[in-house]
Structures are given as C-alpha cells and as structure tokens.
Design a protein around this motif. Structure first.
Motif, PDB file in Angstrom:
ATOM      1  N   GLY A   1      30.359 -38.745  32.304  1.00  0.00           N
ATOM      2  CA  GLY A   1      31.152 -39.065  33.487  1.00  0.00           C
ATOM      3  C   GLY A   1      31.255 -37.854  34.386  1.00  0.00           C
ATOM      4  O   GLY A   1      32.277 -37.603  35.020  1.00  0.00           O
TER       5      GLY A   1
ATOM      6  N   ASP B   1      34.417 -37.377  27.373  1.00  0.00           N
ATOM      7  CA  ASP B   1      34.141 -38.607  28.117  1.00  0.00           C
ATOM      8  C   ASP B   1      35.306 -38.958  29.038  1.00  0.00           C
ATOM      9  O   ASP B   1      36.402 -39.272  28.580  1.00  0.00           O
ATOM     10  CB  ASP B   1      33.898 -39.741  27.113  1.00  0.00           C
ATOM     11  N   PHE B   2      35.058 -38.894  30.336  1.00  0.00           N
ATOM     12  CA  PHE B   2      35.983 -39.435  31.330  1.00  0.00           C
ATOM     13  C   PHE B   2      35.138 -40.326  32.236  1.00  0.00           C
ATOM     14  O   PHE B   2      34.656 -39.900  33.276  1.00  0.00           O
ATOM     15  CB  PHE B   2      36.663 -38.319  32.140  1.00  0.00           C
ATOM     16  N   SER B   3      34.923 -41.548  31.787  1.00  0.00           N
ATOM     17  CA  SER B   3      34.023 -42.439  32.517  1.00  0.00           C
ATOM     18  C   SER B   3      34.699 -43.780  32.743  1.00  0.00           C
ATOM     19  O   SER B   3      35.860 -43.838  33.146  1.00  0.00           O
ATOM     20  CB  SER B   3      32.697 -42.589  31.748  1.00  0.00           C
ATOM     21  N   LEU B   4      33.977 -44.864  32.495  1.00  0.00           N
ATOM     22  CA  LEU B   4      34.493 -46.220  32.646  1.00  0.00           C
ATOM     23  C   LEU B   4      34.354 -46.949  31.311  1.00  0.00           C
ATOM     24  O   LEU B   4      33.535 -46.567  30.471  1.00  0.00           O
ATOM     25  CB  LEU B   4      33.704 -46.960  33.734  1.00  0.00           C
TER      26      LEU B   4
ATOM     27  N   PHE C   1      31.832 -46.372  27.659  1.00  0.00           N
ATOM     28  CA  PHE C   1      32.529 -45.814  26.494  1.00  0.00           C
ATOM     29  C   PHE C   1      31.763 -46.053  25.196  1.00  0.00           C
ATOM     30  O   PHE C   1      31.589 -45.136  24.376  1.00  0.00           O
ATOM     31  CB  PHE C   1      33.924 -46.441  26.430  1.00  0.00           C
TER      32      PHE C   1
ATOM     33  N   SER D   1      38.000 -38.305  24.585  1.00  0.00           N
ATOM     34  CA  SER D   1      37.922 -39.270  25.683  1.00  0.00           C
ATOM     35  C   SER D   1      39.274 -39.491  26.348  1.00  0.00           C
ATOM     36  O   SER D   1      40.289 -39.636  25.674  1.00  0.00           O
ATOM     37  CB  SER D   1      37.382 -40.614  25.185  1.00  0.00           C
TER      38      SER D   1
ATOM     39  N   THR E   1      39.033 -41.868  28.927  1.00  0.00           N
ATOM     40  CA  THR E   1      38.678 -43.092  29.651  1.00  0.00           C
ATOM     41  C   THR E   1      39.775 -44.141  29.465  1.00  0.00           C
ATOM     42  O   THR E   1      40.169 -44.429  28.337  1.00  0.00           O
ATOM     43  CB  THR E   1      37.327 -43.638  29.164  1.00  0.00           C
TER      44      THR E   1
ATOM     45  N   TRP F   1      41.386 -39.729  21.547  1.00  0.00           N
ATOM     46  CA  TRP F   1      41.503 -40.529  22.765  1.00  0.00           C
ATOM     47  C   TRP F   1      42.946 -40.413  23.223  1.00  0.00           C
ATOM     48  O   TRP F   1      43.876 -40.611  22.419  1.00  0.00           O
ATOM     49  CB  TRP F   1      41.144 -42.002  22.530  1.00  0.00           C
TER      50      TRP F   1
END
Length: 243
Positions: free
Chosen positions: A12, A69-72, A76, A92, A94, A116
């Motif tokens: 991300g 992970d900083f995405s959608l 994931f 993460s 997300t 998370w």
C-alpha cells in the motif's frame, strides 16, 4: 544487540500512510525497505533505490522480515498469505476487513507473529493499558470516553475509542461514548472515571499524523524478535526482556 537492519515490505506504498512509512524508514539505519507494493503497475520500477511492484506481482518480491500493510480489504488476503508462506511477520492497519479475514489472522498467528490494529500510536497503546488499570482499580466508577476528530471522519465512535472501551471493559468498567467532529483535529481521546466527589482523567492528543507511521515501524522492528502469535501494539511498546 543485533544491529542487522529489519527488511521491510511496504504494502500500500502509494497511499498517505505508505508514503509516510517510506519516508520515515529511510531515516532509520535499523530498517531497510526491500520492496514497495502499489495497486497498479508503477510508472517507475525503482524509486530512491527501492524496487516497486504492482499488487499482481506480489509473489515476486524479494525476501523480507516483516510486511507492513496499509491498503484495502481486497489487498489484505494476498499479503497475509505471502507472510504466512514465507514465515515473515505481518503488521496491518488496513480497516474494514471482514470476519473471515479476522479468522484468517487468527489462523496465520499460529505460524507467524502479527499485529492488526486500529491505531499504531505508541501513546495510545500506553493509554489503553492505563485505562484498563484504572478500571480495575476503580470498580463501580462511571467511565466516559470522548473522542474528537476532523470534520471528514465518518465513523463514530472511532476505532481507537472502541479499543479504549474494550480496555475499560477488561477492567470491569461499562464505558459510554461521545464523538465530536470539528475543524482539522487529527485525533484526541479523553477517558474519564468519575466517583463520588472525585474523577480521574486520561487523555491523548495527536498533533502529527507521522506518529501512526512511526508506531507501525516500531512495531515491525519489535515483531521480528517474537514467537508466532497475535500481538497488540501495547505488547510491543518496549523490547522483549531478553533482547
């Protein structure tokens, strides 16, 4: 002391958090970003010495110790699966992941260390611990959590307020929530315990969004020293005792 840099995969990388992670990691000699993953094929394959990959090319990234992970939600599953396959740590932030994805986290935690979280501020992590301790020490007191954010934030109460509420519940309190949306406030969380004739107030104020990226990088650096399991940010504020 191990001075070998922790090898990071930033997933991300084109987002606001991803860009902050890349910028701040470059300032830390104990961190080395070995790959940055973005949604679409990148216009440049190497930026500031860091190889960039499209999400569809995830399987081809070089060896890494921890993925951040900083995405959608749709991105994931593949990065979590890659970490589990390679035995790498997973961090993460997300949001919006499903119950199925939460279950996948629990399953992966039997093989790798992972985190998370809704908030990676180290100060908020300490605040959650203080809230739980206060709730344990003050049974029967009222507990109120007031959170303030910028006018564009939609969810209320915030995920962080709910996390603080869970800490209060672990201590036996029954928290109530209030939410304010005003101006450009980055984030303020105020927890109040009220008894007869007295009250205790605990507060955290964020004045710079970089605190969330710094916290995620700190957690990633700590995670490589841990056994498989699902950790909280507050578990990783300090290094392990045998480090």
């Amino acid at each position: 002391m191990n001075n070998t840099p922790t090898r990071l995969l930033i997933h991300g990388a084109s987002g606001r958090m991803g860009q902050a992670l890349l910028r701040l990691a470059a300032e830390d000699s104990l961190l080395q970003v070995v790959a940055a993953v973005v949604r679409k094929p990148p216009a440049q394959r190497v930026v500031d010495g860091i190889p960039h990959f499209a999400a569809s090319e995830l399987a081809g990234v070089p060896a890494f110790d921890v993925a951040i992970d900083f995405s959608l939600p749709e991105g994931f599953d593949p990065v979590l699966a890659l970490c589990a396959e390679r035995g790498a740590g997973f961090v993460s932030g997300t949001t919006g992941i499903s119950e199925r994805q939460q279950a996948a986290l629990t399953a992966a935690a039997t093989r790798i260390p992972l985190v998370w979280a809704t908030n990676f501020s180290l100060g908020v992590a300490v605040l959650a611990e203080l809230v739980e301790r206060a709730a344990l020490a003050l049974p029967g007191w009222d507990c109120d959590i007031v959170e303030s954010h910028h006018v564009h934030k939609k969810d209320a109460p915030s995920g962080t307020a709910l996390t603080l509420g869970e800490a209060a519940q672990h201590g036996g309190a029954d928290p109530r929530y209030a939410s304010l949306r005003a101006g450009d406030i980055i984030g303020e969380h105020f927890v109040q315990f009220t008894g007869l004739g007295e009250r205790v107030e605990l507060v955290h104020r964020a004045t710079n969004r970089d605190i969330f990226a710094r916290g995620a990088l700190h957690v990633a650096g700590q995670l490589v020293r841990r056994a498989p399991g699902q950790y909280r940010v507050r578990d990783l504020v300090a290094p392990p005792a045998n480090a």
